[in-house]
Design a protein around this motif. Structure first.
Motif, PDB file in Angstrom:
ATOM      1  N   LEU A   9       0.896  -1.097   0.014  1.00 45.92           N
ATOM      2  CA  LEU A   9      -0.007  -0.053  -0.020  1.00 45.92           C
ATOM      3  C   LEU A   9       0.914   1.156   0.051  1.00 45.92           C
ATOM      4  CD1 LEU A   9      -2.764   1.145  -0.093  1.00 45.92           C
ATOM      5  CD2 LEU A   9      -2.942   0.662   2.438  1.00 45.92           C
ATOM      6  N   VAL A  82      -1.465  -1.111  -4.312  1.00 50.10           N
ATOM      7  CA  VAL A  82      -2.433  -0.023  -4.392  1.00 50.10           C
ATOM      8  C   VAL A  82      -1.641   1.310  -4.179  1.00 50.10           C
ATOM      9  CG1 VAL A  82      -4.589   1.034  -3.507  1.00 50.10           C
ATOM     10  CG2 VAL A  82      -4.157  -1.730  -3.717  1.00 50.10           C
ATOM     11  N   CYS A  84      -2.328   4.981  -3.070  1.00 45.99           N
ATOM     12  CA  CYS A  84      -3.739   5.570  -2.281  1.00 45.99           C
ATOM     13  C   CYS A  84      -3.329   6.810  -2.048  1.00 45.99           C
ATOM     14  CB  CYS A  84      -3.825   4.475  -0.954  1.00 45.99           C
ATOM     15  SG  CYS A  84      -5.065   5.094  -0.013  1.00 45.99           S
ATOM     16  N   ALA A 100     -11.552   4.799  -7.920  1.00 46.29           N
ATOM     17  CA  ALA A 100     -10.947   3.666  -8.166  1.00 46.29           C
ATOM     18  C   ALA A 100     -10.705   3.480  -9.765  1.00 46.29           C
ATOM     19  CB  ALA A 100     -11.719   2.405  -7.721  1.00 46.29           C
ATOM     20  N   THR A 126      -5.118  -0.116 -15.093  1.00 49.17           N
ATOM     21  CA  THR A 126      -5.113  -0.785 -13.976  1.00 49.17           C
ATOM     22  C   THR A 126      -5.566  -1.869 -14.031  1.00 49.17           C
ATOM     23  OG1 THR A 126      -7.231  -0.062 -13.140  1.00 49.17           O
ATOM     24  CG2 THR A 126      -5.420   1.488 -12.812  1.00 49.17           C
ATOM     25  N   LEU A 130      -8.526  -6.272 -10.075  1.00 46.32           N
ATOM     26  CA  LEU A 130      -8.821  -5.349  -8.800  1.00 46.32           C
ATOM     27  C   LEU A 130     -10.003  -4.363  -9.400  1.00 46.32           C
ATOM     28  CD1 LEU A 130      -5.287  -4.226  -7.606  1.00 46.32           C
ATOM     29  CD2 LEU A 130      -7.276  -5.693  -6.611  1.00 46.32           C
ATOM     30  N   VAL A 208      -6.032   4.440  -6.121  1.00 43.38           N
ATOM     31  CA  VAL A 208      -7.273   4.806  -5.365  1.00 43.38           C
ATOM     32  C   VAL A 208      -7.244   6.176  -4.800  1.00 43.38           C
ATOM     33  CG1 VAL A 208      -8.814   4.198  -3.420  1.00 43.38           C
ATOM     34  CG2 VAL A 208      -8.063   2.439  -4.687  1.00 43.38           C
ATOM     35  N   ALA A 238      -8.985   1.504   0.151  1.00 42.10           N
ATOM     36  CA  ALA A 238      -8.144   0.639  -0.442  1.00 42.10           C
ATOM     37  C   ALA A 238      -7.829  -0.505   0.452  1.00 42.10           C
ATOM     38  CB  ALA A 238      -6.618   1.718  -0.303  1.00 42.10           C
TER      39      ALA A 238
END
Length: 292
Positions: A9, A82, A84, A100, A126, A130, A208, A238
């Motif tokens: 993340l 991800v 974020c 997203a 992306t 997901l 995200v 996320a």
């Protein structure tokens, strides 16, 4: 260090990192400095299984985000990554919305000529799996428990460049409307991060973003409230996306000299496993992980 499947993340700035940490109360973190880059590691359990969750800090800008994602993917070999954080809202966005991204535009690309700029927007997709999970999560308001209100979630593109845009009539804002008109948000990191992840086919990656301003209403005073709100909304989504993704199973190999499929290993912080091989032509291997 654990042997669990890994989810990274990544957050560009400190306010986004703090939003993630605030949503992980009671978690114990192990800090790692690897090649001059600092990561924080913990275990994160969701309904689909347990992840090794690695928090990475990318810094501002597409170039830094690309370098940070390259390093994180090479170091941790994650199943999921991800990016974020916060973004400026476009189209019909409202402060607090979550985007997203289905794909990311590098809107600044083009050819500069004597007669003006000939735009050539680049685009990177992306992760489709997901993206599908993100759509299912958005249908269930449970992911937003603990937030001030359940945010709207958009599944649209993000436009990404090097400029912070602070006006709806700014040249960059007009450029995006004209050449990347379906973008729901604009930021300065997603294109670099997703491009770097796209080169590693083994990782599923998505951006995200929480909407913290609408370009023309961006002020330092408004940012004090809006940015933490947007960062928290994005972080909650996320983490829900990671929690509801299924970790890959550990690879199972047959024992030397036998036909059974037996997994020998140890899982958990501080766990150790000693494995040996005996017999004619037997081979053994010990892997030392020096990242701990």
């Amino acid at each position: 260090m654990t042997d669990l499947p890994t989810a990274v993340l990544a957050t560009p700035i400190d306010i986004e990192r703090r939003a993630v940490l605030d949503l992980l109360p009671g978690h114990e973190f192990t800090d790692h400095e690897i090649g001059g880059v600092v990561y924080r590691e913990t275990e994160y359990e969701g309904p689909q299984g347990v992840w090794r969750l690695v928090l990475a800090m990318t810094g501002r800008g597409n170039e830094r985000a690309a370098a940070a994602v390259e390093h994180a993917v090479a170091t941790w070999r994650p199943q999921i990554l991800v990016l974020c954080g916060i973004a400026g809202g476009l189209r019909d966005a409202r402060v607090g919305d979550v985007v997203a991204a289905t794909h990311v535009y590098g809107y600044e690309a083009g050819q500069d000529t004597d007669t003006g700029l000939l735009p050539r927007p680049a685009s990177v997709s992306t992760s489709f799996p997901l993206h599908q999970r993100a759509q299912l999560i958005a249908d269930d308001a449970a992911w937003a428990e603990g937030l001030e209100a359940a945010p709207r979630v958009f599944h649209r593109p993000i436009a990404s460049g090097s400029k912070v845009i602070t006006g709806n009539a700014a040249a960059s804002a007009e450029h995006i409307k004209r050449h990347s008109g379906d973008a729901q948000a604009v930021d300065t990191e997603s294109f670099g991060a997703m491009t770097a992840a796209d080169r590693r086919r083994s990782v599923e990656a998505i951006a995200v973003r929480g909407v913290s301003d609408l370009l023309g209403d961006k002020t330092k005073e408004a940012d004090k409230h809006r940015q933490p709100l947007a960062a928290r909304n994005a972080a909650a989504f996320a983490l829900a996306l990671i929690a509801r993704s299924k970790p890959a199973q550990a690879e199972i190999r047959p024992l030397a000299g036998g036909k059974s499929n037996t997994y020998i290993g140890a899982v958990g912080n501080g766990a150790n496993a000693n494995i040996a091989a005996m017999g004619d032509r037997a081979r053994g291997r010990i892997r030392i992980d020096y990242r701990k």
